[in-house]
Motif scaffolding. Structure first.
Motif, mmCIF file in Angstrom:
data_model
loop_
_atom_site.group_PDB
_atom_site.id
_atom_site.type_symbol
_atom_site.label_atom_id
_atom_site.label_comp_id
_atom_site.label_asym_id
_atom_site.label_seq_id
_atom_site.Cartn_x
_atom_site.Cartn_y
_atom_site.Cartn_z
ATOM 1 N N THR A 49 126.472 14.366 110.250
ATOM 2 C CA THR A 49 125.593 13.311 109.748
ATOM 3 C C THR A 49 124.922 13.807 108.465
ATOM 4 O O THR A 49 124.285 14.857 108.465
ATOM 5 C CB THR A 49 124.531 12.929 110.789
ATOM 6 O OG1 THR A 49 125.185 12.408 111.952
ATOM 7 C CG2 THR A 49 123.579 11.882 110.239
ATOM 8 N N SER A 84 130.796 5.716 105.458
ATOM 9 C CA SER A 84 130.071 6.684 106.284
ATOM 10 C C SER A 84 130.570 6.715 107.726
ATOM 11 O O SER A 84 130.312 7.681 108.450
ATOM 12 C CB SER A 84 128.573 6.363 106.274
ATOM 13 O OG SER A 84 128.331 5.087 106.842
ATOM 14 N N LEU A 130 125.300 8.903 103.907
ATOM 15 C CA LEU A 130 126.634 9.245 103.407
ATOM 16 C C LEU A 130 127.635 9.431 104.535
ATOM 17 O O LEU A 130 128.813 9.093 104.395
ATOM 18 C CB LEU A 130 126.563 10.516 102.561
ATOM 19 C CG LEU A 130 125.606 10.478 101.364
ATOM 20 C CD1 LEU A 130 125.618 11.816 100.633
ATOM 21 C CD2 LEU A 130 125.980 9.347 100.401
ATOM 22 N N GLN A 131 127.191 9.989 105.651
ATOM 23 C CA GLN A 131 128.057 10.192 106.814
ATOM 24 C C GLN A 131 127.241 9.965 108.084
ATOM 25 O O GLN A 131 126.053 10.280 108.132
ATOM 26 C CB GLN A 131 128.635 11.618 106.848
ATOM 27 C CG GLN A 131 129.670 11.905 105.792
ATOM 28 C CD GLN A 131 130.231 13.317 105.898
ATOM 29 O OE1 GLN A 131 130.858 13.814 104.979
ATOM 30 N NE2 GLN A 131 130.020 13.980 107.029
ATOM 31 N N GLN A 132 127.912 9.423 109.120
ATOM 32 C CA GLN A 132 127.244 9.167 110.380
ATOM 33 C C GLN A 132 128.010 9.805 111.532
ATOM 34 O O GLN A 132 129.204 9.577 111.685
ATOM 35 C CB GLN A 132 127.143 7.662 110.650
ATOM 36 C CG GLN A 132 126.298 6.887 109.668
ATOM 37 C CD GLN A 132 126.152 5.435 110.086
ATOM 38 O OE1 GLN A 132 125.572 5.122 111.116
ATOM 39 N NE2 GLN A 132 126.709 4.542 109.288
#
Length: 262
Positions: A49, A84, A130-132
């Motif tokens: 994340t 993401s 940006l990322q999950q």
């Protein structure tokens, strides 16, 4: 302890799907380097994340209606990159989920920022996901704390957030997406210096008998994160002081240099 999903949440050996123990936190990576024209910024990763927060201000409010005569107004805007997650779902800024999370971040920091020092001004906080991979709210809160500190905005204390849940009767900390989708969980944000709690929120039902234990564990984990966050701020401050010293014109007497006291 087998889960109903294809991947075990917690196996008989006490290991989770990503190899961690029950109370083990994911690696936390912090980058406080300058991002564009922001007054302060922070790129924070909890495992997979990743969130970046940029802070602008205090500055004059763009709209007079947002001006508060005795304190600063806090404006929080959150956006989630379409890449993401694996589902590639594009969320607009008017999305209910995004608005709720932005409002949660704002209410978490309103009692923490010393807004009375900046009347008739505005502090803008821009959060980009940006990322999950689980623990999204905790990452947003921790990154916001670091970005505000990087911007030099006075805070009463650090705010450190951790997500915890319960699988069967086993409490777990710092959940991934797989775990959040399968077990009841809660996100707790604390101020380690004072011991106060600024946020305790959950979107699933958690049995009252399990609440106290997971709440206590999340508060203890917050103190661990506080050490890492404080060390990152101190390191960044040291870099800035060194840069100021190297840029300062040489003087004949080093004892008269005010930077020597640092």
């Amino acid at each position: 302890m087998a889960s109903s999903s294809r991947v075990e949440i917690l196996n008989e050996g006490g290991f989770r799907s990503d190899g961690r123990k029950q109370f083990e936190l994911r690696d936390m990576v912090i980058d406080l380097s300058q991002q564009g024209t922001a007054d302060g910024s922070a790129l924070v990763s909890h495992g997979l994340t990743q969130v970046i927060v940029s802070v602008f201000g205090p500055r004059e409010a763009k709209m007079r209606s947002q001006t508060i005569y005795d304190r600063a107004n806090i404006n929080v805007e959150l956006s989630i990159a379409s890449f993401s997650t694996g589902e590639r779902r594009k969320r607009s800024r008017g999305d209910k989920r995004i608005l709720e999370m932005a409002a949660t971040i704002k209410s978490t920091f309103e009692p923490v920022i010393q807004t009375t020092l900046y009347p008739r001004s505005q502090i803008d906080i821009f959060v980009q996901v940006l990322q999950q991979d689980g623990g999204l709210l905790q990452a947003c809160i921790n990154a916001t704390t670091l970005a505000l500190a990087s911007a030099g905005i006075p805070l009463y204390d650090f705010v450190c957030a951790v997500t915890g849940g319960v699988h069967s009767t086993s409490p777990m900390l710092d959940l991934t997406t797989l775990e959040e989708n399968d077990i009841p969980h809660i996100t707790v944000a604390t101020m380690p210096g004072s011991g106060k709690v600024t946020l305790a929120t959950m979107e699933t039902r958690l049995h009252v008998d399990r609440f106290e234990e997971i709440f206590r564990l999340a508060c203890e984990a917050g103190r661990i994160l506080h050490k890492e966050m404080r060390a990152a701020v101190r390191s960044r401050t040291g870099v800035l002081i060194s840069a100021m010293q190297s840029a300062a014109p040489p003087t004949g007497d080093k004892e008269d240099d005010p930077m020597n006291e640092y």
